[in-house]
Motif scaffolding. Sequence first.
Motif, PDB file in Angstrom:
ATOM      1  N   HIS A  24       0.878  -1.168   0.000  1.00 14.58           N
ATOM      2  CA  HIS A  24       0.000   0.000   0.000  1.00 14.58           C
ATOM      3  C   HIS A  24       0.906   1.205   0.000  1.00 14.58           C
ATOM      4  O   HIS A  24       1.696   1.377   0.914  1.00 14.58           O
ATOM      5  N   CYS A  25       0.817   1.987  -1.030  1.00 16.07           N
ATOM      6  CA  CYS A  25       1.704   3.142  -1.093  1.00 16.07           C
ATOM      7  C   CYS A  25       0.891   4.426  -1.066  1.00 16.07           C
ATOM      8  O   CYS A  25      -0.016   4.598  -1.856  1.00 16.07           O
ATOM      9  N   TYR A  26       1.226   5.313  -0.170  1.00 14.58           N
ATOM     10  CA  TYR A  26       0.628   6.640  -0.153  1.00 14.58           C
ATOM     11  C   TYR A  26       1.740   7.636  -0.390  1.00 14.58           C
ATOM     12  O   TYR A  26       2.896   7.348  -0.146  1.00 14.58           O
ATOM     13  N   SER A  27       1.387   8.826  -0.831  1.00 13.33           N
ATOM     14  CA  SER A  27       2.456   9.819  -0.982  1.00 13.33           C
ATOM     15  C   SER A  27       2.804  10.362   0.390  1.00 13.33           C
ATOM     16  O   SER A  27       1.977  10.382   1.299  1.00 13.33           O
ATOM     17  N   SER A  28       4.036  10.773   0.536  1.00 12.69           N
ATOM     18  CA  SER A  28       4.520  11.230   1.836  1.00 12.69           C
ATOM     19  C   SER A  28       3.810  12.492   2.264  1.00 12.69           C
ATOM     20  O   SER A  28       3.146  13.152   1.464  1.00 12.69           O
ATOM     21  N   SER A  29       3.983  12.818   3.519  1.00 16.96           N
ATOM     22  CA  SER A  29       3.346  14.009   4.067  1.00 16.96           C
ATOM     23  C   SER A  29       3.765  15.250   3.303  1.00 16.96           C
ATOM     24  O   SER A  29       4.824  15.304   2.704  1.00 16.96           O
ATOM     25  N   ALA A  30       2.911  16.263   3.298  1.00 16.44           N
ATOM     26  CA  ALA A  30       3.223  17.519   2.591  1.00 16.44           C
ATOM     27  C   ALA A  30       3.838  18.524   3.538  1.00 16.44           C
ATOM     28  O   ALA A  30       3.725  19.728   3.306  1.00 16.44           O
ATOM     29  N   ASN A  31       4.514  18.040   4.551  1.00 15.84           N
ATOM     30  CA  ASN A  31       5.176  18.912   5.500  1.00 15.84           C
ATOM     31  C   ASN A  31       6.201  19.804   4.806  1.00 15.84           C
ATOM     32  O   ASN A  31       6.856  19.387   3.856  1.00 15.84           O
ATOM     33  N   GLU A  32       6.342  21.060   5.272  1.00 16.33           N
ATOM     34  CA  GLU A  32       7.265  21.990   4.597  1.00 16.33           C
ATOM     35  C   GLU A  32       8.708  21.530   4.707  1.00 16.33           C
ATOM     36  O   GLU A  32       9.498  21.732   3.790  1.00 16.33           O
ATOM     37  N   TRP A  33       9.077  20.890   5.831  1.00 16.58           N
ATOM     38  CA  TRP A  33      10.464  20.466   5.969  1.00 16.58           C
ATOM     39  C   TRP A  33      10.766  19.326   5.011  1.00 16.58           C
ATOM     40  O   TRP A  33      11.854  19.272   4.428  1.00 16.58           O
ATOM     41  N   LEU A  34       9.823  18.415   4.826  1.00 21.18           N
ATOM     42  CA  LEU A  34      10.056  17.340   3.859  1.00 21.18           C
ATOM     43  C   LEU A  34      10.182  17.920   2.456  1.00 21.18           C
ATOM     44  O   LEU A  34      11.009  17.476   1.669  1.00 21.18           O
ATOM     45  N   GLN A  35       9.374  18.946   2.164  1.00 25.88           N
ATOM     46  CA  GLN A  35       9.475  19.569   0.846  1.00 25.88           C
ATOM     47  C   GLN A  35      10.835  20.226   0.655  1.00 25.88           C
ATOM     48  O   GLN A  35      11.406  20.191  -0.443  1.00 25.88           O
ATOM     49  N   SER A  36      11.381  20.829   1.724  1.00 30.85           N
ATOM     50  CA  SER A  36      12.689  21.461   1.565  1.00 30.85           C
ATOM     51  C   SER A  36      13.768  20.407   1.383  1.00 30.85           C
ATOM     52  O   SER A  36      14.728  20.617   0.631  1.00 30.85           O
TER      53      SER A  36
ATOM     54  N   PRO B 167      10.951  13.531  12.909  1.00 30.98           N
ATOM     55  CA  PRO B 167       9.899  13.167  13.863  1.00 30.98           C
ATOM     56  C   PRO B 167       8.614  13.948  13.678  1.00 30.98           C
ATOM     57  O   PRO B 167       7.574  13.541  14.177  1.00 30.98           O
ATOM     58  N   GLU B 168       8.661  15.070  12.956  1.00 30.62           N
ATOM     59  CA  GLU B 168       7.432  15.857  12.786  1.00 30.62           C
ATOM     60  C   GLU B 168       6.388  15.131  11.959  1.00 30.62           C
ATOM     61  O   GLU B 168       5.205  15.383  12.088  1.00 30.62           O
ATOM     62  N   TRP B 169       6.825  14.258  11.047  1.00 26.51           N
ATOM     63  CA  TRP B 169       5.824  13.565  10.276  1.00 26.51           C
ATOM     64  C   TRP B 169       5.879  12.058  10.442  1.00 26.51           C
ATOM     65  O   TRP B 169       5.243  11.325   9.713  1.00 26.51           O
ATOM     66  N   HIS B 170       6.659  11.565  11.397  1.00 33.00           N
ATOM     67  CA  HIS B 170       6.649  10.145  11.713  1.00 33.00           C
ATOM     68  C   HIS B 170       6.266   9.974  13.165  1.00 33.00           C
ATOM     69  O   HIS B 170       6.877  10.566  14.030  1.00 33.00           O
ATOM     70  N   PHE B 171       5.276   9.174  13.393  1.00 32.70           N
ATOM     71  CA  PHE B 171       4.807   9.074  14.773  1.00 32.70           C
ATOM     72  C   PHE B 171       5.163   7.766  15.450  1.00 32.70           C
ATOM     73  O   PHE B 171       5.092   7.665  16.652  1.00 32.70           O
ATOM     74  N   ASN B 172       5.560   6.747  14.666  1.00 37.51           N
ATOM     75  CA  ASN B 172       5.934   5.499  15.353  1.00 37.51           C
ATOM     76  C   ASN B 172       7.366   5.612  15.850  1.00 37.51           C
ATOM     77  O   ASN B 172       8.234   6.130  15.172  1.00 37.51           O
ATOM     78  N   SER B 173       7.560   5.107  17.053  1.00 40.42           N
ATOM     79  CA  SER B 173       8.841   5.323  17.705  1.00 40.42           C
ATOM     80  C   SER B 173       9.909   4.369  17.190  1.00 40.42           C
ATOM     81  O   SER B 173      11.079   4.683  17.247  1.00 40.42           O
ATOM     82  N   GLU B 174       9.528   3.224  16.670  1.00 41.75           N
ATOM     83  CA  GLU B 174      10.566   2.294  16.251  1.00 41.75           C
ATOM     84  C   GLU B 174      10.795   2.459  14.756  1.00 41.75           C
ATOM     85  O   GLU B 174       9.904   2.303  13.941  1.00 41.75           O
ATOM     86  N   TYR B 175      11.990   2.831  14.431  1.00 36.57           N
ATOM     87  CA  TYR B 175      12.358   2.982  13.044  1.00 36.57           C
ATOM     88  C   TYR B 175      13.868   2.867  12.955  1.00 36.57           C
ATOM     89  O   TYR B 175      14.579   2.988  13.952  1.00 36.57           O
ATOM     90  N   SER B 176      14.365   2.669  11.768  1.00 36.05           N
ATOM     91  CA  SER B 176      15.805   2.758  11.548  1.00 36.05           C
ATOM     92  C   SER B 176      16.011   3.374  10.184  1.00 36.05           C
ATOM     93  O   SER B 176      15.127   3.333   9.327  1.00 36.05           O
ATOM     94  N   TYR B 177      17.163   3.966  10.011  1.00 36.20           N
ATOM     95  CA  TYR B 177      17.422   4.654   8.757  1.00 36.20           C
ATOM     96  C   TYR B 177      17.678   3.655   7.640  1.00 36.20           C
ATOM     97  O   TYR B 177      18.413   2.693   7.811  1.00 36.20           O
ATOM     98  N   GLY B 178      17.078   3.927   6.480  1.00 36.31           N
ATOM     99  CA  GLY B 178      17.227   3.031   5.338  1.00 36.31           C
ATOM    100  C   GLY B 178      18.491   3.343   4.552  1.00 36.31           C
ATOM    101  O   GLY B 178      19.236   4.275   4.851  1.00 36.31           O
ATOM    102  N   PHE B 179      18.694   2.547   3.480  1.00 36.93           N
ATOM    103  CA  PHE B 179      19.961   2.690   2.758  1.00 36.93           C
ATOM    104  C   PHE B 179      20.023   3.986   1.953  1.00 36.93           C
ATOM    105  O   PHE B 179      21.112   4.502   1.719  1.00 36.93           O
ATOM    106  N   ALA B 180      18.894   4.506   1.536  1.00 33.53           N
ATOM    107  CA  ALA B 180      18.920   5.748   0.751  1.00 33.53           C
ATOM    108  C   ALA B 180      19.445   6.908   1.594  1.00 33.53           C
ATOM    109  O   ALA B 180      20.174   7.770   1.108  1.00 33.53           O
TER     110      ALA B 180
END
Lengths: 160, 258
Positions: free
Chosen positions: A52-64, A122-135
């Motif tokens: 299931h793919c959604y487009s990422s949040s339209a947060n201004e920091w992600l856009q920058s 963290p402004e647009w990710h709310f789950n606490s468990e994550y790790s950085y991907g290869f990109a």
Amino acid sequence: MLLLLLGIIVLHVAVLVLLFVSTIVSQWIVGNGHATDLWQNCSTSSSGTVHHCYSSSANEWLQSVQATMILSIIFSVLSLFLFFCQLFTLTKGGRFYITGVFQILAGLCVMSAASIYTVRHPEWHFNSEYSYGFAYILAWVAFPLALLSGVIYVILRKRE
Amino acid sequence: MLWALALGPAMASGAPSSSPSPILAALLFSSLVLPPAQAIVVYTDREVHGAVGSRVTLHCSFWSSEWVSDDISFTWRYQPEGGRDAISIFHYAKGQPYIDEVGTFKERIQWVGDPRWKDGSIVIHNLDYSDNGTFTCDVKNPPDIVGKTSQVTLYVFEKVPTRYGVVLGAVIGGVIGVVLLLLLLFYLIRYGWLRRQAAMQRRLSAMEKGKLHKAAKDSTKRGRQTPVLYAMLDHSRSTKAASEKKSKGLGESRKDKK
């Protein structure tokens, strides 16, 4: 000196490939089953194939972050093009200043993109468990390589 | 256009072996591509965002094959979100706007359009969440009365969010613009500096030429033999100075000169 030229071009192309992969593949953060940013937020079910793919949040920091990654690609491509131009038009003993400047700019853009992402995600990710991907890691690897490539261009002098 | 659409499926369902005649194909193509001969086309925005309490402009423009007549009329209708009926909220006819005075938009609509400029826009003041819905702009320009209306959806927010892509476009455009400007500045300064250098070189060489010319003129005034003497004197003096420098060094030769 042909070997040196080849080496420099290979380094530049490697930086370009790293930038392209890091920008296009949406895997800056991976969690259990999701991989997200810069452009899409995809999650696969546990069986493996369902996406299931959604487009990422339209947060201004992600856009920058998106904007600076795109800018770094633009500057790096421009730098490669200018390198070939200057290779044929520069006088003997001249330095590849413009090429170096654009490559260094590309490196600074990647650095600012990765830094902004690290601080603000963290402004647009709310789950606490994550790790950085290869990109994300590729973006950080591209930064010193781009800087190195730019500095080499600035120091290099044209022969015959 | 309706008869062309009817022909389309007829042609498709017809015998697949026979190829449609080229004339028919050309007619079909022309009817789909060229605008209809006499109809009115209305243009509005697709979506409009507004904040509660502020005002918003609903633009409406049109294209008509006839000149704008005095009998032109604009009508704005409103269909609430989730509602079924559309109510008429604004009408303009024969040069006179008629604004809703009894409904939900009472005293909130302002006519800002101008038929001469093909503009039929209205402004809604003091927005509220109940204003969410679809607004339809209908323009009739006799004798051109057949045409499609156009709809605009109004969204009322507490605070208007920035549209996606504004920050993206601004950062990319801004940085590229600044870099190009700096490059231009750098090249202009370098070009100006090089030109000044070239001008100074020219002036220097001109001065030297002038000195030589002046010396030559003086020598020719006094006679032909003397230039040889002067040249010899200069040459001897210069060689003496050179030898002095070589043997004693710069500091001591300066003392000698004093």
